[in-house]
Scaffold this motif. Structure first.
Motif, mmCIF file in Angstrom:
data_model
loop_
_atom_site.group_PDB
_atom_site.id
_atom_site.type_symbol
_atom_site.label_atom_id
_atom_site.label_comp_id
_atom_site.label_asym_id
_atom_site.label_seq_id
_atom_site.Cartn_x
_atom_site.Cartn_y
_atom_site.Cartn_z
ATOM 1 N N GLU A 38 0.829 -1.214 0.000
ATOM 2 C CA GLU A 38 0.000 0.000 0.000
ATOM 3 C C GLU A 38 0.861 1.261 0.000
ATOM 4 O O GLU A 38 0.456 2.293 -0.541
ATOM 5 C CB GLU A 38 -0.929 0.024 1.220
ATOM 6 N N ALA A 39 2.039 1.172 0.599
ATOM 7 C CA ALA A 39 2.926 2.341 0.701
ATOM 8 C C ALA A 39 3.789 2.509 -0.550
ATOM 9 O O ALA A 39 4.669 3.378 -0.575
ATOM 10 C CB ALA A 39 3.811 2.201 1.934
ATOM 11 N N TYR A 41 6.127 0.605 -1.746
ATOM 12 C CA TYR A 41 7.521 0.260 -1.433
ATOM 13 C C TYR A 41 8.354 1.487 -1.053
ATOM 14 O O TYR A 41 9.555 1.546 -1.310
ATOM 15 C CB TYR A 41 8.151 -0.550 -2.576
ATOM 16 N N ASN A 42 7.677 2.451 -0.452
ATOM 17 C CA ASN A 42 8.356 3.655 0.020
ATOM 18 C C ASN A 42 8.086 3.768 1.522
ATOM 19 O O ASN A 42 6.948 3.987 1.932
ATOM 20 C CB ASN A 42 7.819 4.881 -0.732
ATOM 21 N N THR A 43 9.128 3.613 2.330
ATOM 22 C CA THR A 43 8.915 3.563 3.784
ATOM 23 C C THR A 43 8.355 4.880 4.332
ATOM 24 O O THR A 43 7.755 4.893 5.401
ATOM 25 C CB THR A 43 10.221 3.194 4.532
ATOM 26 N N PHE A 44 8.538 5.992 3.600
ATOM 27 C CA PHE A 44 7.944 7.260 4.039
ATOM 28 C C PHE A 44 6.416 7.188 4.059
ATOM 29 O O PHE A 44 5.770 7.964 4.760
ATOM 30 C CB PHE A 44 8.343 8.411 3.101
ATOM 31 N N LEU A 45 5.846 6.297 3.239
ATOM 32 C CA LEU A 45 4.392 6.270 3.105
ATOM 33 C C LEU A 45 3.721 5.228 4.010
ATOM 34 O O LEU A 45 2.530 4.996 3.923
ATOM 35 C CB LEU A 45 4.017 6.064 1.636
ATOM 36 N N LEU A 46 4.507 4.623 4.901
ATOM 37 C CA LEU A 46 3.915 3.705 5.891
ATOM 38 C C LEU A 46 3.252 4.507 7.007
ATOM 39 O O LEU A 46 3.672 5.623 7.308
ATOM 40 C CB LEU A 46 5.016 2.838 6.521
ATOM 41 N N ARG A 47 2.253 3.911 7.617
ATOM 42 C CA ARG A 47 1.678 4.531 8.814
ATOM 43 C C ARG A 47 2.380 3.960 10.046
ATOM 44 O O ARG A 47 2.743 2.784 10.054
ATOM 45 C CB ARG A 47 0.181 4.215 8.899
ATOM 46 N N THR A 48 2.528 4.777 11.089
ATOM 47 C CA THR A 48 3.293 4.258 12.230
ATOM 48 C C THR A 48 2.573 3.104 12.940
ATOM 49 O O THR A 48 3.228 2.309 13.605
ATOM 50 C CB THR A 48 3.649 5.354 13.254
ATOM 51 N N ARG A 49 1.265 2.984 12.790
ATOM 52 C CA ARG A 49 0.591 1.839 13.434
ATOM 53 C C ARG A 49 1.104 0.507 12.859
ATOM 54 O O ARG A 49 0.940 -0.541 13.469
ATOM 55 C CB ARG A 49 -0.924 1.948 13.266
ATOM 56 N N ARG A 453 11.625 13.444 -4.833
ATOM 57 C CA ARG A 453 10.701 12.353 -5.168
ATOM 58 C C ARG A 453 10.634 11.272 -4.108
ATOM 59 O O ARG A 453 9.657 10.530 -4.013
ATOM 60 C CB ARG A 453 11.111 11.728 -6.507
ATOM 61 N N PHE A 454 11.713 11.179 -3.290
ATOM 62 C CA PHE A 454 11.749 10.095 -2.308
ATOM 63 C C PHE A 454 10.654 10.212 -1.258
ATOM 64 O O PHE A 454 10.251 9.225 -0.665
ATOM 65 C CB PHE A 454 13.129 10.017 -1.631
ATOM 66 N N PHE A 455 10.160 11.420 -1.042
ATOM 67 C CA PHE A 455 9.139 11.579 -0.005
ATOM 68 C C PHE A 455 7.811 10.922 -0.400
ATOM 69 O O PHE A 455 7.186 10.249 0.400
ATOM 70 C CB PHE A 455 8.889 13.061 0.289
ATOM 71 N N ALA A 456 7.371 11.178 -1.641
ATOM 72 C CA ALA A 456 6.009 10.758 -1.999
ATOM 73 C C ALA A 456 5.946 9.775 -3.161
ATOM 74 O O ALA A 456 4.865 9.292 -3.498
ATOM 75 C CB ALA A 456 5.163 11.986 -2.325
ATOM 76 N N GLY A 457 7.088 9.463 -3.772
ATOM 77 C CA GLY A 457 7.092 8.578 -4.931
ATOM 78 C C GLY A 457 6.643 7.166 -4.570
ATOM 79 O O GLY A 457 6.801 6.716 -3.443
ATOM 80 N N LYS A 458 6.033 6.475 -5.559
ATOM 81 C CA LYS A 458 5.615 5.089 -5.330
ATOM 82 C C LYS A 458 6.336 4.167 -6.295
ATOM 83 O O LYS A 458 6.498 4.485 -7.472
ATOM 84 C CB LYS A 458 4.103 4.971 -5.486
ATOM 85 N N LEU A 459 6.738 3.014 -5.769
ATOM 86 C CA LEU A 459 7.477 2.057 -6.581
ATOM 87 C C LEU A 459 6.810 0.695 -6.502
ATOM 88 O O LEU A 459 5.991 0.432 -5.614
ATOM 89 C CB LEU A 459 8.921 1.943 -6.077
ATOM 90 N N LYS A 460 7.187 -0.169 -7.452
ATOM 91 C CA LYS A 460 6.708 -1.550 -7.357
ATOM 92 C C LYS A 460 7.873 -2.517 -7.565
ATOM 93 O O LYS A 460 8.851 -2.178 -8.242
ATOM 94 C CB LYS A 460 5.565 -1.801 -8.328
ATOM 95 N N PRO A 461 7.751 -3.696 -6.958
ATOM 96 C CA PRO A 461 8.845 -4.659 -7.095
ATOM 97 C C PRO A 461 8.903 -5.221 -8.507
ATOM 98 O O PRO A 461 7.859 -5.371 -9.160
ATOM 99 C CB PRO A 461 8.485 -5.748 -6.079
ATOM 100 N N LEU A 462 10.101 -5.494 -8.978
ATOM 101 C CA LEU A 462 10.264 -6.173 -10.262
ATOM 102 C C LEU A 462 10.075 -7.657 -9.967
ATOM 103 O O LEU A 462 10.948 -8.278 -9.369
ATOM 104 C CB LEU A 462 11.653 -5.885 -10.836
ATOM 105 N N GLY A 463 8.911 -8.187 -10.340
ATOM 106 C CA GLY A 463 8.556 -9.558 -9.961
ATOM 107 C C GLY A 463 7.791 -9.536 -8.644
ATOM 108 O O GLY A 463 7.342 -8.482 -8.190
#
Ligand SMILES: *Cc1c(COP(=O)(O)O)cnc(C)c1O
Length: 481
Positions: A38-39, A41-49, A453-463
């Motif tokens: 959901e984040a 693959y960007n740890t900035f976009l995780l929720r602390t819960r 871009r590192f703050f809000a960018g979204k990535l997906k795993p290759l595979g």
């Protein structure tokens, strides 16, 4: 502080007791995988819960002292002329030795004001290393950041005590090439955040000053982690072993013309400032303060934070406080090194840094190894770190990735927040991941902002490596871990 045990080990030990706590929860691997997806693959976009141990940053997350909290209760919320401001100005004068203070809402706001006043289009700004927000502000003002670090800076495995030093030969060349008119100022970052919290030496700062003084170029210190840099000078530079942190900071400040900082780090609050004794610089910056930050006596900070900062500025000069994170980082780094995990050495100031280039040596840099490692560590442990590699670099004007000098995963150790067993847990899970590193694949962007871009960018795993990693973890530790 560290203590020697009778079995020969030296361990960091707390010189405080914990009286207020905040609950955290360890979500099981399957939940962590879902949260990571959901984040983007960007740890900035995780929720602390969803986070068990938050090692994203030391920014604004250090534990405050009882005296800081107490000081907050005497905040003077006057819009103008607040006594809280004058208490902070006194503390800054006492610790830094500077007459004039310009409060800002945080460190990057200080950078914005310095860029506005000092950086003209076509200028260059030489520095020991860039910080993300520094580079963004100086470049938005039309300047170019020139990093003139020494060759040791980029060697992640090293015994060089001062990898944050400026290369003096390259500084001479830069001055000769551009001339003082095109050099806005020289910036020295007190412990280079993106190089792994590596300090510069007093000797180096003195030599830089000598060169600039003759040429009339201002020397600006980014003092966000100044007490850590002072701590390392005390530990590592001959002649400083018996000096106090306060004396070392004063000596550094006597060499600089301006110091600005993010109060979120060494001062353990949320704010920032610019300080100087140079009346001309002060007068040039001051008119912009109410335009961008707030009135001269609060600069965008809450009065409560200003009060806590006045206490924090003094407390950061206590040896135990200045070294509280550094001693845990040293332990963390040494434990990981002992089990063969590639880490940045010598240990730096704010965090243990994993070297993603060596950790994930099967991944090309274009697949963002440090970003992949950040995601993998979270999936394998619930620990949140911060990517400090190519994801943290914005694209060039042609839209190409700018490859970072280093691919690091920063596991920050905020001051006085985590205990030894939490560090041991981190060592164990990072070790597990290292043994299973072949499972980790690369990443690609699918949502990418044009700046920072590192703050809000979204990535997906290759595979589907994220899912396979979570399964491998659950097989070994059970579905509840
Ligand atoms: C955090 C930091 C900044 C930016 O400060 P913020 O308070 O986050 O805006 C600038 N320089 C360094 C070295 C930092 O560590």
């Amino acid at each position: 502080m560290s203590v020697l045990l009778s079995d020969g080990r030296t361990i960091p030990i707390e010189t405080h007791k914990i009286r207020i706590v905040q609950k955290v929860r360890l979500p099981p691997a399957a939940e962590r995988l879902r949260a990571m997806e959901e984040a983007g693959y960007n740890t900035f976009l995780l929720r602390t819960r969803d986070i068990f141990i938050d090692m994203l940053t030391d920014s604004g997350t250090n534990a405050m002292s009882d005296n800081q909290l107490a000081a907050m209760m005497q905040a003077d919320d006057a819009y103008a002329g607040s006594e809280s401001f004058y208490r902070l100005a006194d503390a800054v004068r006492e610790v830094f030795g500077y007459e004039y203070l310009l409060p800002t809402h945080q460190g990057r706001a200080a950078e914005h004001l310095l860029a506005k006043v000092f950086v003209k289009p076509g200028d260059v700004v030489p520095m020991n290393y860039h910080f993300t927000t520094t580079k963004a502000h100086f470049e938005l003002a039309g300047g170019k950041v020139l990093e003139i670090f020494t060759p040791e800076a980029l060697q992640t495995q090293s015994e060089c005590p001062f990898k944050g030093n400026l290369d003096l030969g390259r500084l001479d060349e830069t001055i000769a090439r551009y001339g003082p008119e095109r050099i806005s100022f020289v910036r020295m970052e007190a412990t280079t955040n993106l190089l792994g919290g590596q300090p510069f030496s007093m000797e180096n700062l003195r030599a830089v000053k000598q060169r600039l003084e003759g040429a009339g170029i201002p020397l600006v210190v980014d003092g966000s982690l100044i007490s850590e840099n002072a701590y390392f000078i005390r530990q590592r530079e001959p002649g400083y072993e018996n000096k106090s942190i306060r004396e070392i900071i004063r000596e550094m400040m006597a060499l600089a013309d301006i110091c600005y900082l993010s109060g979120r780090k060494s001062c353990a609050v949320r704010g920032g400032f610019i300080a100087t004794s140079n009346r001309e610089y002060f007068d040039r910056i001051r008119p912009w303060l109410p335009v961008y930050e707030g009135f001269f006596t609060y600069g965008g900070m809450s009065s409560k934070e200003i009060e806590a900062m006045a206490v924090g500025v003094r407390e950061m000069t206590e040896l135990e406080v200045a070294g509280s994170s550094a001693e845990f980082v040293r332990y963390f780094v040494e434990r990981l090194e002992a089990i063969g995990v590639p880490v940045v050495t010598p240990p730096g100031g704010l965090a243990c840094h994993l070297d993603a280039t060596r950790f994930l040596d099967h991944l090309p840099q274009a697949q963002y190894p440090a970003g992949a490692l950040a995601a993998a560590v979270y999936i394998g442990s619930g620990i949140r770190g911060m990517e400090r590699g190519t994801v943290s670099m914005d694209r060039d004007q042609e839209g190409r990735d700018v490859m970072s000098d280093l691919e690091l995963l920063r596991l920050a150790v905020p001051r006085r927040v985590f205990t030894m067993s939490q560090i041991e847990y981190a060592v164990d899970r990072v070790g597990w991941l290292h043994r299973n590193r072949a499972l980790v694949g690369g990443l690609e962007f699918y949502e990418e902002p044009p700046v920072l871009r590192f703050f809000a960018g979204k990535l997906k795993p290759l595979g589907d490596w994220g899912a396979r990693l979570a399964e491998a973890f659950a097989r070994e530790f059970g579905p509840a871990c």
